[in-house]
Motif scaffolding. Structure first.
Motif, mmCIF file in Angstrom:
data_model
loop_
_atom_site.group_PDB
_atom_site.id
_atom_site.type_symbol
_atom_site.label_atom_id
_atom_site.label_comp_id
_atom_site.label_asym_id
_atom_site.label_seq_id
_atom_site.Cartn_x
_atom_site.Cartn_y
_atom_site.Cartn_z
ATOM 1 N N MET A 146 9.363 -46.766 -8.390
ATOM 2 C CA MET A 146 10.054 -47.201 -9.317
ATOM 3 C C MET A 146 11.561 -47.511 -8.743
ATOM 4 O O MET A 146 11.382 -47.898 -7.653
ATOM 5 C CB MET A 146 10.739 -45.674 -9.669
ATOM 6 N N PRO A 147 11.955 -48.485 -9.329
ATOM 7 C CA PRO A 147 12.799 -49.216 -8.585
ATOM 8 C C PRO A 147 13.977 -49.462 -8.489
ATOM 9 O O PRO A 147 14.467 -47.907 -8.930
ATOM 10 C CB PRO A 147 13.057 -50.989 -9.777
ATOM 11 N N ASP A 148 15.384 -49.774 -6.954
ATOM 12 C CA ASP A 148 15.820 -48.865 -6.589
ATOM 13 C C ASP A 148 17.036 -49.297 -7.865
ATOM 14 O O ASP A 148 17.553 -50.885 -7.766
ATOM 15 C CB ASP A 148 16.226 -49.071 -5.060
ATOM 16 N N THR A 149 17.485 -49.246 -8.949
ATOM 17 C CA THR A 149 18.404 -49.513 -9.561
ATOM 18 C C THR A 149 19.907 -50.088 -9.178
ATOM 19 O O THR A 149 19.810 -51.071 -10.128
ATOM 20 C CB THR A 149 18.953 -48.370 -10.880
ATOM 21 N N VAL A 150 20.212 -49.001 -8.422
ATOM 22 C CA VAL A 150 21.280 -50.259 -7.258
ATOM 23 C C VAL A 150 21.168 -51.557 -7.366
ATOM 24 O O VAL A 150 21.593 -52.891 -7.285
ATOM 25 C CB VAL A 150 22.209 -49.177 -6.658
ATOM 26 N N ASP A 151 19.867 -51.474 -6.290
ATOM 27 C CA ASP A 151 19.461 -53.432 -6.293
ATOM 28 C C ASP A 151 19.147 -53.911 -7.040
ATOM 29 O O ASP A 151 19.029 -55.033 -6.663
ATOM 30 C CB ASP A 151 18.413 -52.779 -4.586
ATOM 31 N N ALA A 152 18.609 -53.444 -7.835
ATOM 32 C CA ALA A 152 18.140 -54.567 -8.486
ATOM 33 C C ALA A 152 19.032 -55.244 -9.761
ATOM 34 O O ALA A 152 18.941 -56.148 -10.332
ATOM 35 C CB ALA A 152 16.815 -53.711 -9.683
ATOM 36 N N VAL A 203 11.531 -45.683 -25.379
ATOM 37 C CA VAL A 203 13.004 -45.210 -24.024
ATOM 38 C C VAL A 203 13.660 -44.477 -24.930
ATOM 39 O O VAL A 203 14.171 -43.759 -23.757
ATOM 40 C CB VAL A 203 12.800 -46.774 -23.719
ATOM 41 N N SER A 204 14.730 -45.262 -25.224
ATOM 42 C CA SER A 204 15.542 -44.398 -25.644
ATOM 43 C C SER A 204 15.660 -43.324 -26.302
ATOM 44 O O SER A 204 16.241 -41.932 -25.628
ATOM 45 C CB SER A 204 16.572 -45.133 -26.748
ATOM 46 N N GLU A 205 14.511 -43.093 -27.054
ATOM 47 C CA GLU A 205 13.724 -41.861 -27.844
ATOM 48 C C GLU A 205 13.271 -40.726 -27.020
ATOM 49 O O GLU A 205 14.197 -39.546 -26.563
ATOM 50 C CB GLU A 205 13.555 -42.234 -28.912
ATOM 51 N N LEU A 206 12.269 -41.440 -26.208
ATOM 52 C CA LEU A 206 11.636 -40.379 -25.057
ATOM 53 C C LEU A 206 12.568 -39.840 -24.052
ATOM 54 O O LEU A 206 12.993 -38.312 -23.745
ATOM 55 C CB LEU A 206 11.205 -41.828 -24.567
ATOM 56 N N ALA A 207 14.047 -40.278 -23.352
ATOM 57 C CA ALA A 207 15.074 -40.261 -22.887
ATOM 58 C C ALA A 207 15.836 -39.023 -23.397
ATOM 59 O O ALA A 207 16.076 -38.187 -22.400
ATOM 60 C CB ALA A 207 15.532 -41.473 -21.936
ATOM 61 N N ARG A 208 16.268 -38.988 -24.529
ATOM 62 C CA ARG A 208 17.112 -38.702 -25.261
ATOM 63 C C ARG A 208 16.198 -36.852 -25.809
ATOM 64 O O ARG A 208 17.402 -36.205 -25.599
ATOM 65 C CB ARG A 208 18.100 -39.032 -26.579
ATOM 66 N N SER A 209 15.367 -36.963 -26.037
ATOM 67 C CA SER A 209 14.775 -35.478 -26.849
ATOM 68 C C SER A 209 14.989 -34.697 -26.285
ATOM 69 O O SER A 209 14.908 -33.990 -27.128
ATOM 70 C CB SER A 209 13.025 -36.359 -26.617
ATOM 71 N N ALA A 241 11.413 -41.365 -19.364
ATOM 72 C CA ALA A 241 10.961 -42.189 -19.760
ATOM 73 C C ALA A 241 9.728 -42.617 -19.132
ATOM 74 O O ALA A 241 8.940 -43.909 -19.065
ATOM 75 C CB ALA A 241 11.613 -43.315 -20.282
ATOM 76 N N ALA A 242 9.376 -42.477 -17.853
ATOM 77 C CA ALA A 242 7.876 -42.165 -17.697
ATOM 78 C C ALA A 242 6.811 -42.632 -17.968
ATOM 79 O O ALA A 242 6.129 -43.488 -17.319
ATOM 80 C CB ALA A 242 7.403 -41.136 -16.579
ATOM 81 N N PRO A 243 6.092 -41.637 -19.494
ATOM 82 C CA PRO A 243 5.083 -42.076 -20.077
ATOM 83 C C PRO A 243 5.264 -43.621 -20.840
ATOM 84 O O PRO A 243 4.134 -44.488 -20.586
ATOM 85 C CB PRO A 243 5.101 -41.500 -21.115
ATOM 86 N N LEU A 244 6.925 -44.307 -20.847
ATOM 87 C CA LEU A 244 6.537 -45.425 -20.908
ATOM 88 C C LEU A 244 6.494 -46.643 -19.917
ATOM 89 O O LEU A 244 6.629 -47.603 -20.444
ATOM 90 C CB LEU A 244 7.538 -45.891 -21.756
ATOM 91 N N HIS A 245 6.592 -46.126 -18.689
ATOM 92 C CA HIS A 245 7.223 -47.466 -17.603
ATOM 93 C C HIS A 245 5.821 -48.327 -17.014
ATOM 94 O O HIS A 245 6.764 -49.873 -17.036
ATOM 95 C CB HIS A 245 7.166 -46.085 -15.841
ATOM 96 N N PRO A 246 4.685 -47.978 -17.588
ATOM 97 C CA PRO A 246 3.586 -49.258 -17.486
ATOM 98 C C PRO A 246 4.146 -50.819 -18.021
ATOM 99 O O PRO A 246 3.853 -50.796 -18.340
ATOM 100 C CB PRO A 246 2.040 -48.785 -17.358
ATOM 101 N N GLU A 248 16.795 -50.615 -16.035
ATOM 102 C CA GLU A 248 17.770 -49.595 -16.235
ATOM 103 C C GLU A 248 15.989 -48.078 -16.809
ATOM 104 O O GLU A 248 15.851 -47.076 -16.380
ATOM 105 C CB GLU A 248 18.667 -49.325 -17.071
ATOM 106 N N ALA A 249 15.780 -49.084 -18.077
ATOM 107 C CA ALA A 249 14.578 -47.976 -18.519
ATOM 108 C C ALA A 249 13.292 -47.389 -17.382
ATOM 109 O O ALA A 249 12.936 -46.625 -17.620
ATOM 110 C CB ALA A 249 13.950 -48.817 -20.022
ATOM 111 N N LEU A 250 12.891 -48.723 -16.567
ATOM 112 C CA LEU A 250 12.291 -48.160 -14.911
ATOM 113 C C LEU A 250 12.529 -46.485 -14.148
ATOM 114 O O LEU A 250 12.063 -46.282 -13.962
ATOM 115 C CB LEU A 250 12.164 -49.552 -14.068
ATOM 116 N N ALA A 251 14.061 -47.115 -14.512
ATOM 117 C CA ALA A 251 14.739 -45.525 -13.248
ATOM 118 C C ALA A 251 14.985 -44.410 -14.290
ATOM 119 O O ALA A 251 15.449 -42.834 -13.452
ATOM 120 C CB ALA A 251 15.998 -46.754 -13.152
ATOM 121 N N LEU A 252 14.633 -44.381 -15.387
ATOM 122 C CA LEU A 252 14.492 -43.824 -16.153
ATOM 123 C C LEU A 252 13.088 -42.048 -16.086
ATOM 124 O O LEU A 252 12.909 -42.537 -16.875
ATOM 125 C CB LEU A 252 14.612 -43.371 -17.871
ATOM 126 N N PRO A 253 13.699 -40.896 -15.673
ATOM 127 C CA PRO A 253 12.420 -40.277 -15.405
ATOM 128 C C PRO A 253 11.664 -40.040 -16.634
ATOM 129 O O PRO A 253 10.546 -39.834 -16.404
ATOM 130 C CB PRO A 253 12.800 -39.119 -14.010
#
Ligand code: SF4
Length: 272
Positions: A1-7, A167-173, A123-128, A116-121
């Motif tokens: 998972m990338p460091d969002t602040v750095d990215a 990603v949004s649906e998953l993160a908020r579900s 949403a992990a199933p969608l990260h690849p 940002e999507a890559l940093a949302l735990p």
């Protein structure tokens, strides 16, 4: 998972490595945001020969608040330094430069959201899938002017937009209770202080001048929401989804407004 602040730091405008492209390429219409009309491809009269703004310290007072809100997400320096390889070009008179900057601007904004999507735990199933989309966009930002000109940014935007919606649906579900889906809603000037907005979708909502004082916007999807002059004093935006510097700079906040890591309070929020 990338460091969002750095990215996110990498997706920040570095005007010293650009050539004032945002002051030349886009058109301005005289409005509350810009004091003058300016056609696309013509340098703003306040742009100095060294590609610096001659009224930078007084932009708001001089009628150019739109310039304090604009964010290229780092597309300017990428266009100058990477697409065209640095110096030796008339940056303010070359349509190929303006075209490349326009595409880079869209690509860099997509990188912001995908990062940002890559940093949302949640949403992990969608990260690849997100990582693959991010890699595709990143590769294109390193392309030359010809490849950029042949690219279809609208197609990329559509593909990434569908993915970011999932990603949004998953993160908020997992949030119960959560706010309503108010995607693209007309909420101009609305008093939203007592509405449940936590984990709501305000994607693309028109929130110009809305009253969001003290609102809890944890996991609230704000992708593309128009927050100009929205009152976010004391609001908690620290966990809001897909918030950008442009949205923050366009809103009215104060020292009590909480923002996500990697976003700062703009200077004009400070009391004078
Ligand atoms: S006012 Fe300054 S920042 Fe705005 S477009 Fe003109 S030169 Fe650029």
């Amino acid at each position: 998972m990338p460091d969002t602040v750095d990215a996110r730091a990498r997706l920040r405008a570095d005007c010293a490595r650009c050539a004032g492209l945002c002051c030349v390429a886009p058109a301005f219409a005289a409005s509350a945001d810009f004091a003058i009309d300016k056609p696309a491809g013509q340098a703003c009269p306040h742009l100095q020969p060294d590609s610096r703004c001659g009224i930078h310290a007084d932009l708001r007072e001089r009628g150019f608040p739109g310039c304090t809100v604009f964010d290229c997400f780092g597309a300017g320096q990428q266009t100058v330094q990477v697409t065209f390889g640095g110096g030796g070009r008339d940056w303010h008179a070359d349509p190929a430069v303006f075209a490349a900057f326009g595409v880079q601007r869209l690509l860099h904004e997509l990188l912001w959201y995908l990062t940002e999507a890559l940093a949302l735990p949640a949403a992990a199933p969608l990260h690849p899938e997100v990582a693959a989309a991010r890699d595709r966009v990143e590769r294109l930002t390193a392309a030359g002017a010809g490849e950029l000109a042949a690219a279809d940014p609208a197609l990329l935007q559509g593909e990434a937009g569908a993915l970011l919606l999932s990603v949004s649906e998953l993160a908020r579900s997992g949030v119960r209770p959560r706010g309503r889906d108010r995607r693209n809603a007309d909420l101009v000037g609305a008093d939203l202080r007592r509405r449940r907005l936590r984990a709501a979708s305000l994607r693309g909502a028109h929130l110009i001048g809305a009253d969001l004082r003290g609102a809890d916007l944890h996991l609230t999807d704000l992708l593309g929401a128009d927050l100009r002059a929205a009152d976010v004093r004391g609001a908690d935006l620290s966990g809001a989804l897909f918030l950008t510097r442009r949205q923050v700079a366009g809103a009215v906040g104060d020292a009590a407004t909480l923002l996500p890591a990697g976003l700062e309070h703009p200077p004009h929020w400070r009391p004078r």
